[in-house]
Write an enzyme that holds these catalytic residues in place. Structure first.
Site, PDB file in Angstrom:
ATOM      1  N   LYS A   1      16.437  21.704  41.967  1.00 38.64           N
ATOM      2  CA  LYS A   1      16.518  22.356  40.661  1.00 38.64           C
ATOM      3  C   LYS A   1      16.954  21.354  39.596  1.00 38.64           C
ATOM      4  CE  LYS A   1      19.473  25.132  42.407  1.00 38.64           C
ATOM      5  NZ  LYS A   1      20.446  26.168  42.750  1.00 38.64           N
TER       6      LYS A   1
ATOM      7  N   THR B   1      24.937  30.979  31.524  1.00 42.77           N
ATOM      8  CA  THR B   1      24.131  30.522  32.665  1.00 42.77           C
ATOM      9  C   THR B   1      24.911  30.576  33.978  1.00 42.77           C
ATOM     10  OG1 THR B   1      24.825  28.280  32.176  1.00 42.77           O
ATOM     11  CG2 THR B   1      22.684  28.955  31.316  1.00 42.77           C
TER      12      THR B   1
ATOM     13  N   GLY C   1      25.973  31.520  37.375  1.00 40.10           N
ATOM     14  CA  GLY C   1      25.359  32.313  38.448  1.00 40.10           C
ATOM     15  C   GLY C   1      23.851  32.181  38.541  1.00 40.10           C
ATOM     16  N   THR C   2      23.263  31.262  37.759  1.00 39.23           N
ATOM     17  CA  THR C   2      21.788  31.147  37.806  1.00 39.23           C
ATOM     18  C   THR C   2      21.307  30.651  39.180  1.00 39.23           C
ATOM     19  OG1 THR C   2      22.097  29.096  36.606  1.00 39.23           O
ATOM     20  CG2 THR C   2      21.108  30.883  35.389  1.00 39.23           C
ATOM     21  N   GLY C   3      22.055  29.726  39.788  1.00 42.26           N
ATOM     22  CA  GLY C   3      21.645  29.171  41.095  1.00 42.26           C
ATOM     23  C   GLY C   3      21.651  30.249  42.165  1.00 42.26           C
ATOM     24  N   CYS C   4      22.759  31.017  42.213  1.00 39.55           N
ATOM     25  CA  CYS C   4      22.872  32.102  43.213  1.00 39.55           C
ATOM     26  C   CYS C   4      21.755  33.115  42.987  1.00 39.55           C
ATOM     27  CB  CYS C   4      24.205  32.840  43.068  1.00 39.55           C
ATOM     28  SG  CYS C   4      25.633  31.771  43.051  1.00 39.55           S
TER      29      CYS C   4
END
Ligand SMILES: Cc1ncc(COP(=O)(O)OP(=O)(O)O)c(N)n1
Ligand SMILES: Cc1nc(C(=O)O)sc1CCOP(=O)(O)O
Ligand SMILES: [Mg+2]
Length: 542
Positions: free
Chosen positions: A226, A259, A261-264
């Site tokens: 990412k 932003t 928590g975007t990865g989870c």
């Protein structure tokens, strides 16, 4: 566990239809999996049969601020329409400022949670987040050996978005030796990719491509690096490697502090899409789009005082309307036509007044050929009539006219201004309708924040040139694919409106009509007759 075992982790309850060779991405359709009734926790469908629900189990840490971790996973899975069970590895005291404390769940208790879920429920996909110790990784791998699942999505969380360390360097060995070899997808960010590769530099798209290939050699079937932190990039670039080909996936970079928590969320959404039966690349693309839409929708919401806020997974929190849109106004939707009004030598305001007198419950001004200045004047006089009668007035295509006359909203088509742009211009209060002919368009309409869908042509029409007829079957498919209210349009009049409403689809709220009202001598009379026909056809619904 060998890498082959990783893909072929089969529950004792799965039928052979679930057995896929490792070289294939999981492509089982939901329909096929419903046949595979399993032994899990079925829901009772209306006809008495039991329906399996796609199920993601997340193994991650709790975030008390609920922006990331288990809480983000639950919200993402809920938004993507799958069931999510939760095995908690750690409890963090966390908010938008940072991580104030971490309490790691004792290993035996983690094992107990895994056992509770996996011995009772049939899990399709496991998604991992914060795995704070080597032993926890080991326990998870052992559990996956015992109760196989269809796919394992590993988000190798090491550092929180606020910069706090959630898993120390000791975890790297466990990731490399135990988890990566059995993962179907890993989703590291730039720092995590670099850490997993002994600190090599990952600072450009070219570095991301090399990192994806190197990480793939560690065993995962698919790698998504990412690029959210990529310096100086105008869009959000992620690099996906499926073992054969590199794909650069671009999406718009949303300028927002929200932003956290975007990865989870991305990893959970991918897990959810795979659980529903998608293969990996479409699952990733749909999830990137979902995250981008959520960020765009949430870019100005304010939760907490820290530098990085959470976002709204359900696209519902922003500036709630004073009066929510009432879908029942779609019952008898009168859509004007400039050609028909000139043919009958009627000023548009008279046509609108007559339709309302006959019982129209919402009006749209569809003036394709009016000069802008004339259109604004006409729209203002129609607004006065509609306001005085409490009937909403929407403008077809023209967001500028809607603003100029303070209309109640707009109706846009697939080649008009996108719903999201219209929403960002008009704000949350206005009604936005969008034309959809397919289930994909209908699903997008909801993601984009539309209030209703206009679905047509139900029957052939001369009012709109070259219009594709989707028929009653197309209408049914669109209605069943969305939670949004739907109004049917195209070739509808008194003779066939009852057949449309008798489909008795709960979210089909009414019919939109042009010629059967406005290409007639007496608009009021025609509207009254249609109103009566619709009322009779829907009488048993109430
Ligand atoms: C209620 C309603 N549904 C569909 C349409 C069609 O909109 P669009 O596809 O943009 O086509 P035009 O009306 O602009 O020709 C509509 N106007 N209203
Ligand atoms: C404006 C419009 N949109 C359609 C669609 O299919 O989206 S059909 C249509 C024309 C509807 O006119 P009439 O009621 O005279 O058939
Ligand atoms: Mg249009």
């Amino acid at each position: 566990m060998s890498s082959n075992q990783a893909c072929l982790r089969l529950s004792p309850y799965q039928t052979p239809i679930s057995i896929l060779p490792r070289t294939r991405i999981i492509t089982m359709s939901c329909k096929a999996r419903q046949v595979d009734s399993g032994s899990g926790s079925p829901l009772l469908a209306g006809d008495g049969s039991r329906t399996r629900v796609p199920h993601v189990m997340t193994v991650a840490g709790s975030d008390s601020g609920a922006g990331a971790g288990i809480q983000a996973d639950l919200k993402a899975c809920g938004a993507r329409g799958v069931y999510c069970s939760t095995v908690i590895t750690a409890v963090t005291a966390q908010n938008t400022v940072g991580v104030q404390g971490v309490h790691i769940v004792p290993e035996e208790f983690l094992a107990q949670q895994l056992d509770s879920v996996m011995s009772d429920m049939e899990v399709d996909v496991v998604k991992t987040g914060m795995l704070p110790s080597k032993e926890i990784v080991r326990i998870l791998c052992r559990a996956l050996d015992k109760a196989p699942v269809r796919a394992l999505v590993v988000d190798p969380v090491m550092v929180s978005t606020s910069g706090d360390v959630l898993a120390g360097p000791a975890i790297l060995t466990a990731f490399r030796e135990e988890l990566l070899p059995v993962a179907d997808l890993i989703t590291p960010n730039l720092k995590e990719a670099s850490a997993l590769l002994d600190g090599i530099q990952v600072k450009t798209v070219a570095d991301m491509c090399s990192a994806a290939k190197l990480l793939h050699q560690m065993g995962p079937r698919h790698v998504l690096v990412k690029g959210g932190d990529l310096p100086g990039s105008f869009d959000a670039v992620d690099v996906y490697f499926d073992g054969k080909e590199i794909h650069e996936l671009h999406s718009a970079r949303v300028r927002t502090k929200n932003t956290h928590g975007t990865g989870c969320t991305l990893a959970s959404s991918i897990a959810a899409e795979v659980a529903k039966g998608s293969s990996m690349l479409p699952a990733i693309k749909a999830s990137k789009q979902y995250v981008e839409t959520s960020l765009l929708y949430s870019k100005d919401i304010s939760i907490g005082n820290g530098p990085q806020g959470p976002f709204d997974h359900f696209l519902r929190l922003k500036g709630q309307r004073q009066q929510p849109f009432d879908p029942n106004v779609l019952f008898l939707y009168a859509v004007t036509d400039s050609g028909m009004n000139s043919k009958w030598n009627r000023p548009i305001a008279n046509a609108v007044r007559e339709a309302i007198e006959g019982g129209a419950t919402i009006v749209q001004l569809r003036e394709k050929h009016a000069e802008t200045r004339d259109f604004i004047e006409m729209a203002k006089s129609c607004m006065e009539i509609c306001r005085s009668k409490g009937v909403p007035l929407l403008i077809n295509d023209r967001v500028d006219i809607a603003l100029a006359c303070d209309a109640d909203g707009v109706h846009v088509g697939q080649s008009d201004m996108p719903v999201r742009t219209a929403r960002s211009i008009l704000g949350p209060e206005k009604i936005i309708g969008v034309s959809c002919k397919t289930t994909e368009q209908a699903q997008q309409a909801w993601l984009d924040g539309a209030d209703y869908i206009g679905c047509g042509g139900i029957y052939p029409t001369n009012t709109k040139e070259n219009n594709i007829t989707v028929g009653l079957d197309g209408l049914k498919a669109v209605c069943l694919s969305t939670k949004l209210p739907v109004v049917a349009i195209g070739g509808i009049g008194i003779s066939n409106a009852p057949a449309v409403m008798k489909l008795r689809l709960p979210n089909l709220k009414g019919v939109a009509v042009v010629s059967a009202l406005f290409d007639r001598e007496c608009i009021t009379g025609e509207t009254k007759r249609l109103q009566e026909a619709l009322t009779i056809a829907t009488a048993y619904d109430s």
